[in-house]
Write a protein that holds these residues in place. Structure first.
Motif, PDB file in Angstrom:
ATOM      1  N   GLN A  35     -12.776   5.307  -4.342  1.00  0.00           N
ATOM      2  CA  GLN A  35     -13.666   4.293  -3.790  1.00  0.00           C
ATOM      3  C   GLN A  35     -15.056   4.886  -3.519  1.00  0.00           C
ATOM      4  N   LYS A  44     -17.259  -2.591  -8.270  1.00  0.00           N
ATOM      5  CA  LYS A  44     -17.773  -2.651  -6.896  1.00  0.00           C
ATOM      6  C   LYS A  44     -17.940  -4.110  -6.472  1.00  0.00           C
ATOM      7  N   THR A  97     -13.226  -4.760  -3.013  1.00  0.00           N
ATOM      8  CA  THR A  97     -12.805  -3.385  -3.294  1.00  0.00           C
ATOM      9  C   THR A  97     -13.492  -2.412  -2.346  1.00  0.00           C
ATOM     10  N   GLU A 112      -9.602   0.256   0.600  1.00  0.00           N
ATOM     11  CA  GLU A 112      -9.290   1.297  -0.376  1.00  0.00           C
ATOM     12  C   GLU A 112      -8.058   0.929  -1.185  1.00  0.00           C
ATOM     13  N   VAL A 125      -7.152  -2.143  -2.053  1.00  0.00           N
ATOM     14  CA  VAL A 125      -7.595  -3.127  -3.050  1.00  0.00           C
ATOM     15  C   VAL A 125      -8.366  -2.431  -4.161  1.00  0.00           C
ATOM     16  N   TRP A 126      -9.186  -1.444  -3.806  1.00  0.00           N
ATOM     17  CA  TRP A 126      -9.920  -0.665  -4.806  1.00  0.00           C
ATOM     18  C   TRP A 126      -8.941  -0.028  -5.791  1.00  0.00           C
ATOM     19  N   THR A 148      -7.090  -2.661  -7.945  1.00  0.00           N
ATOM     20  CA  THR A 148      -8.018  -3.286  -8.895  1.00  0.00           C
ATOM     21  C   THR A 148      -8.334  -2.338 -10.048  1.00  0.00           C
ATOM     22  N   HIS A 149      -8.535  -1.055  -9.743  1.00  0.00           N
ATOM     23  CA  HIS A 149      -8.893  -0.110 -10.799  1.00  0.00           C
ATOM     24  C   HIS A 149      -7.705   0.262 -11.679  1.00  0.00           C
ATOM     25  N   SER A 185      -9.464  -8.642  -7.613  1.00  0.00           N
ATOM     26  CA  SER A 185      -9.810  -7.960  -6.364  1.00  0.00           C
ATOM     27  C   SER A 185      -9.890  -8.946  -5.202  1.00  0.00           C
ATOM     28  N   TYR A 195      -7.284  -8.890  -2.128  1.00  0.00           N
ATOM     29  CA  TYR A 195      -7.819  -8.726  -0.772  1.00  0.00           C
ATOM     30  C   TYR A 195      -7.332  -9.840   0.149  1.00  0.00           C
TER      31      TYR A 195
END
Length: 218
Positions: free
Chosen positions: A139, A146, A150, A154, A156-157, A160-161, A206, A210
């Motif tokens: 992150q 971004k 996200t 962290e 969710v980041w 998502t990635h 994302s 979230y």
């Protein structure tokens, strides 16, 4: 993440390639050179040859500086946790932008894009490379998907990635294959469609991820 003078010198050398190439061909360039091509790979706009300097500046040089200074400005040290993966990602993207810049300069010199599908193919290759590294990207506010969601979480980041990594990797491969077997206009169509999908899906995901996280907490 360890930054060594040797590694940086290699990257500086790669960044310098399109600059050196432009210097070498400078006297052979006419005052007006191609600066834009249409979807068929045909020249549709000319400009001053001086504008060609913006290509190596905006592609390899700006990319290199972004990767160089991002860890220094990352106060939480997340990028540093990537270790060697960050240096590999930096090398891959800088090399890609240097190759792309050199090809664009070559096309400007030749006054034609002899391999018009090469640029979509290179972009597809970049997508695949980025997709391969997305799952290990920590992150931060400089590199990655971004979104407000996200950056707030962290978890969710990371989720998502991981998803984006798969989409970008396989989407990039689809573009590369298209550039090899389809005509230029079809390849560009595939590029636009794939780019739209791999850009929108992670953003929507994302947000949904979230919202689910917030609902669980509440």
């Amino acid at each position: 993440m360890k930054t060594t003078l040797r590694n940086e010198l290699w990257l500086v050398a790669i960044v310098a390639i399109p600059f050196i190439y432009l210097i070498v061909i400078w006297n052979a360039l006419p005052e007006n050179v191609p600066v834009h091509w249409n979807l068929e790979g045909e020249i549709d706009r000319y400009g001053s040859r001086a504008t060609l300097w913006m290509i190596p500046i905006l592609l390899p040089l700006l990319t290199y500086l972004t990767f160089l200074f991002a860890p220094l400005m990352d106060k939480k040290g997340h990028l540093g946790k990537m270790g060697a993966n960050y240096n590999r990602l930096k090398f891959s993207v800088v090399l890609f932008t240097a190759v792309l810049a050199s090809y664009i300069l070559f096309a400007a010199r030749e006054q034609t894009m002899s391999l018009p599908s090469m640029i979509p193919g290179l972009i597809g290759l970049l997508f695949a490379v980025l997709g391969n590294y997305f799952p290990v990207l920590k992150q931060n506010i400089y590199i990655g998907i971004k979104t407000p969601w996200t950056l707030k979480s962290e978890m969710v980041w990371d989720k998502t990635h991981r998803l984006a990594g798969r989409y970008w990797f396989f989407g990039g491969l689809i573009i590369v294959v298209s550039s090899l077997f389809l005509d230029h206009s079809m390849t560009v169509t595939v590029l636009l469609v794939v780019t739209t999908v791999i850009a929108i899906v992670p953003i929507v995901y994302s947000y949904i991820s979230y919202k689910k996280t917030v609902d669980k907490i509440e």
